[in-house]
Design a protein around this motif. Structure first.
Motif, PDB file in Angstrom:
ATOM      1  N   THR A   1     -12.113   3.915   2.014  1.00 45.33           N
ATOM      2  CA  THR A   1     -12.780   4.537   3.159  1.00 45.33           C
ATOM      3  C   THR A   1     -12.954   3.587   4.330  1.00 45.33           C
ATOM      4  O   THR A   1     -13.430   4.010   5.380  1.00 45.33           O
ATOM      5  CB  THR A   1     -14.159   5.062   2.733  1.00 45.33           C
ATOM      6  N   THR A   2     -12.586   2.310   4.171  1.00 47.32           N
ATOM      7  CA  THR A   2     -12.723   1.351   5.271  1.00 47.32           C
ATOM      8  C   THR A   2     -11.371   0.739   5.607  1.00 47.32           C
ATOM      9  O   THR A   2     -10.438   0.751   4.788  1.00 47.32           O
ATOM     10  CB  THR A   2     -13.703   0.228   4.896  1.00 47.32           C
ATOM     11  N   ARG A   3     -11.281   0.178   6.806  1.00 47.39           N
ATOM     12  CA  ARG A   3     -10.051  -0.512   7.210  1.00 47.39           C
ATOM     13  C   ARG A   3      -9.732  -1.655   6.248  1.00 47.39           C
ATOM     14  O   ARG A   3      -8.566  -1.930   5.944  1.00 47.39           O
ATOM     15  CB  ARG A   3     -10.186  -1.031   8.635  1.00 47.39           C
ATOM     16  N   TYR A   4     -10.744  -2.341   5.788  1.00 51.22           N
ATOM     17  CA  TYR A   4     -10.575  -3.459   4.856  1.00 51.22           C
ATOM     18  C   TYR A   4      -9.814  -3.007   3.610  1.00 51.22           C
ATOM     19  O   TYR A   4      -8.779  -3.586   3.249  1.00 51.22           O
ATOM     20  CB  TYR A   4     -11.963  -3.987   4.485  1.00 51.22           C
ATOM     21  N   ALA A   5     -10.316  -1.994   2.941  1.00 49.75           N
ATOM     22  CA  ALA A   5      -9.695  -1.526   1.705  1.00 49.75           C
ATOM     23  C   ALA A   5      -8.277  -1.025   1.950  1.00 49.75           C
ATOM     24  O   ALA A   5      -7.351  -1.320   1.182  1.00 49.75           O
ATOM     25  CB  ALA A   5     -10.554  -0.425   1.088  1.00 49.75           C
ATOM     26  N   ARG A   6      -8.093  -0.264   3.025  1.00 52.13           N
ATOM     27  CA  ARG A   6      -6.769   0.287   3.297  1.00 52.13           C
ATOM     28  C   ARG A   6      -5.776  -0.805   3.681  1.00 52.13           C
ATOM     29  O   ARG A   6      -4.591  -0.739   3.315  1.00 52.13           O
ATOM     30  CB  ARG A   6      -6.869   1.340   4.405  1.00 52.13           C
ATOM     31  N   ALA A   7      -6.233  -1.821   4.404  1.00 51.07           N
ATOM     32  CA  ALA A   7      -5.334  -2.889   4.852  1.00 51.07           C
ATOM     33  C   ALA A   7      -4.859  -3.751   3.692  1.00 51.07           C
ATOM     34  O   ALA A   7      -3.697  -4.173   3.649  1.00 51.07           O
ATOM     35  CB  ALA A   7      -6.026  -3.750   5.907  1.00 51.07           C
ATOM     36  N   VAL A   8      -5.740  -4.040   2.745  1.00 46.31           N
ATOM     37  CA  VAL A   8      -5.339  -4.832   1.579  1.00 46.31           C
ATOM     38  C   VAL A   8      -4.239  -4.109   0.806  1.00 46.31           C
ATOM     39  O   VAL A   8      -3.208  -4.699   0.439  1.00 46.31           O
ATOM     40  CB  VAL A   8      -6.553  -5.128   0.678  1.00 46.31           C
TER      41      VAL A   8
ATOM     42  N   SER B   1      -4.326 -12.005   0.849  1.00 43.67           N
ATOM     43  CA  SER B   1      -5.517 -12.557   1.500  1.00 43.67           C
ATOM     44  C   SER B   1      -5.974 -11.599   2.577  1.00 43.67           C
ATOM     45  O   SER B   1      -5.157 -11.100   3.357  1.00 43.67           O
ATOM     46  CB  SER B   1      -5.217 -13.930   2.119  1.00 43.67           C
ATOM     47  N   GLY B   2      -7.268 -11.309   2.612  1.00 46.45           N
ATOM     48  CA  GLY B   2      -7.802 -10.380   3.592  1.00 46.45           C
ATOM     49  C   GLY B   2      -9.158 -10.788   4.132  1.00 46.45           C
ATOM     50  O   GLY B   2     -10.042 -11.179   3.368  1.00 46.45           O
ATOM     51  N   ASP B   3      -9.297 -10.733   5.433  1.00 50.03           N
ATOM     52  CA  ASP B   3     -10.591 -10.918   6.097  1.00 50.03           C
ATOM     53  C   ASP B   3     -10.682  -9.913   7.234  1.00 50.03           C
ATOM     54  O   ASP B   3      -9.991 -10.038   8.248  1.00 50.03           O
ATOM     55  CB  ASP B   3     -10.755 -12.346   6.623  1.00 50.03           C
ATOM     56  N   VAL B   4     -11.511  -8.909   7.027  1.00 46.27           N
ATOM     57  CA  VAL B   4     -11.604  -7.786   7.959  1.00 46.27           C
ATOM     58  C   VAL B   4     -13.068  -7.398   8.113  1.00 46.27           C
ATOM     59  O   VAL B   4     -13.840  -7.439   7.157  1.00 46.27           O
ATOM     60  CB  VAL B   4     -10.814  -6.558   7.429  1.00 46.27           C
ATOM     61  N   GLY B   5     -13.468  -7.012   9.336  1.00 40.24           N
ATOM     62  CA  GLY B   5     -14.778  -6.405   9.533  1.00 40.24           C
ATOM     63  C   GLY B   5     -15.890  -7.351   9.918  1.00 40.24           C
ATOM     64  O   GLY B   5     -17.043  -7.125   9.552  1.00 40.24           O
ATOM     65  N   PHE B   6     -15.578  -8.416  10.659  1.00 33.85           N
ATOM     66  CA  PHE B   6     -16.624  -9.357  11.063  1.00 33.85           C
ATOM     67  C   PHE B   6     -17.717  -8.635  11.849  1.00 33.85           C
ATOM     68  O   PHE B   6     -17.445  -7.724  12.624  1.00 33.85           O
ATOM     69  CB  PHE B   6     -16.022 -10.477  11.910  1.00 33.85           C
ATOM     70  N   ASP B   7     -18.958  -9.067  11.643  1.00 37.22           N
ATOM     71  CA  ASP B   7     -20.064  -8.425  12.346  1.00 37.22           C
ATOM     72  C   ASP B   7     -20.642  -9.342  13.417  1.00 37.22           C
ATOM     73  O   ASP B   7     -20.284 -10.517  13.521  1.00 37.22           O
ATOM     74  CB  ASP B   7     -21.154  -7.972  11.367  1.00 37.22           C
ATOM     75  N   GLY B   8     -21.517  -8.752  14.233  1.00 33.62           N
ATOM     76  CA  GLY B   8     -22.077  -9.486  15.354  1.00 33.62           C
ATOM     77  C   GLY B   8     -22.886 -10.699  14.940  1.00 33.62           C
ATOM     78  O   GLY B   8     -22.833 -11.756  15.588  1.00 33.62           O
TER      79      GLY B   8
END
Length: 388
Positions: free
Chosen positions: A64-71, A178-185
């Protein structure tokens, strides 16, 4: 003692340029950074905030998130590429997943939306083992699986560990993701307080590794994946050969590099020894290239150690600094450069280090050395060469 070489057979990537290796490649050749000034990201994000953000997309069934789909997308692409090059998975395919954090988007929802419709699914998706587990289940891999965090050298750390799993026989093949997605403020503001990350200016003004006026980096999101198998397997067509790798630590400071660079250069020499080449054999150097002053000094020391024959390059000004994924993205770019006979290097000005690539150039093959550095003193080095 040499470690048996391994071939990189398949590659995949999701980046700020889009959802495939082709998107990444064409983006680099365009000469334009994937970072943009984003407005209205919400939360405590600076507004505007320069960020190389993965666009919406991917298979909804993968998460359901870009992170999961991108991996899943990057792993699928690398595996399909390897299969097309003759790879046939063995009995114990390992899955090594490198990251500096779990699904940050899900973690934010945990606190900002405390009453989800499906708490069980949300919890499972935010667990750091889930992205790798989904790929394993999808392909029914039964080798060892590890989650690896060595800060900003995590992806290269995973590659080096993969080579060792093959050497010991603990794995017949290794898929490295390797994945790093969704950095927050909050994370961006905290990192900026270290005077490394810059969010209020474009990469062209900020991230200038081995060039004048560099002062840090703009953050980026990304996922990279590759398939690693023992070298010279009949019927396979590798893109690039991993000749050697080495792991080290300067044991100096949580966020600074030991200023003599003794251990960094020692780790590079160890990888060259494992690869059975000398520093004079190195034709290309993949710099860590964050653009910070300390990193620039470290990269300069390595370039000078390798010798004047080495051409240096790096891509963080184009991709943003994608944290633990950054070195693995540069590995898959390097692998494609060998296949294409073209290196999509970033244009550089006259004041750049004399050994820095000045822009896209013919890639004739040869030997490439790569450096990865991470908080906590982590060091990884790798050496690549042509496939027989």
């Amino acid at each position: 003692m040499p470690i048996p070489p391994a071939d990189i057979l398949g590659i995949g990537a999701v980046s700020g340029y889009g959802w495939s290796m082709d998107d990444l490649w064409s983006g680099l050749l365009s000469g334009s950074t994937s970072a943009e000034a984003h407005v209205g990201l919400g939360g405590r994000f600076p507004d505007p905030c320069w960020l190389a953000r993965i666009p919406e997309g991917g298979d909804p069934e993968a998460g359901t998130t870009r992170y999961a789909r991108a991996v899943t997308a990057a792993a699928d692409e690398a595996i399909a590429d390897a299969l097309g090059r003759g790879w046939r998975p063995g009995e114990r395919v390992a899955l090594l997943y490198a990251t500096t954090g779990g699904d940050r988007e899900r973690w934010r929802q945990r606190y900002l939306e405390p009453e989800p419709d499906n708490p069980r699914r949300r919890f499972v998706e935010q667990v750091w083992t889930t992205p790798a587990a989904r790929v394993i289940e999808r392909y029914q891999f039964h080798g060892p699986s590890l989650v690896i965090n060595a800060a900003c050298t995590s992806g290269l750390h995973a590659l080096a560990i993969g080579q060792r799993l093959l050497a010991t026989g603990d794995a017949t093949d290794v898929v490295v993701v390797s994945g790093d997605v969704g950095f927050d403020g909050e994370e961006i503001r905290a990192f900026a307080s270290l005077k490394a990350l810059v969010y209020d200016a474009p990469p062209s003004e900020v991230c200038r590794p081995l060039r004048g006026g560099t002062r840090g980096f703009v953050v980026g999101e990304g996922v990279a994946a590759l398939v690693l198998a023992p070298a010279r397997q009949p019927g396979t067509e590798g893109r690039i050969r991993l000749l050697g790798s080495a792991l080290g630590n300067d044991a100096y400071h949580p966020v600074s590099i030991e200023p003599s660079f003794e251990y960094l250069i020692r780790t590079m020499d160890t990888a060259l020894g494992h690869a059975e080449v000398t520093r004079e054999d190195v034709d290309f150097y993949v710099a860590h290239g964050t653009g910070t002053a300390q990193c620039d000094e470290a990269d300069t020391a390595v370039v000078e150690h390798l010798g004047k024959q080495s051409v240096a390059y790096c891509f963080k000004a184009m991709l943003g600094h994608t944290m633990g994924t950054a070195p693995l993205l540069e590995t898959v770019i390097t692998a494609r450069a060998y296949s294409e006979g073209l290196l999509p290097a970033t244009a550089a000005e006259a004041e750049a280090h004399p050994q820095l690539a000045r822009g896209p150039m013919t890639h004739p093959g040869g030997v490439t050395a790569q450096l990865g550095l991470g908080f906590g003193g982590n060091i990884t080095t790798a050496v690549y060469g042509d496939v027989d």
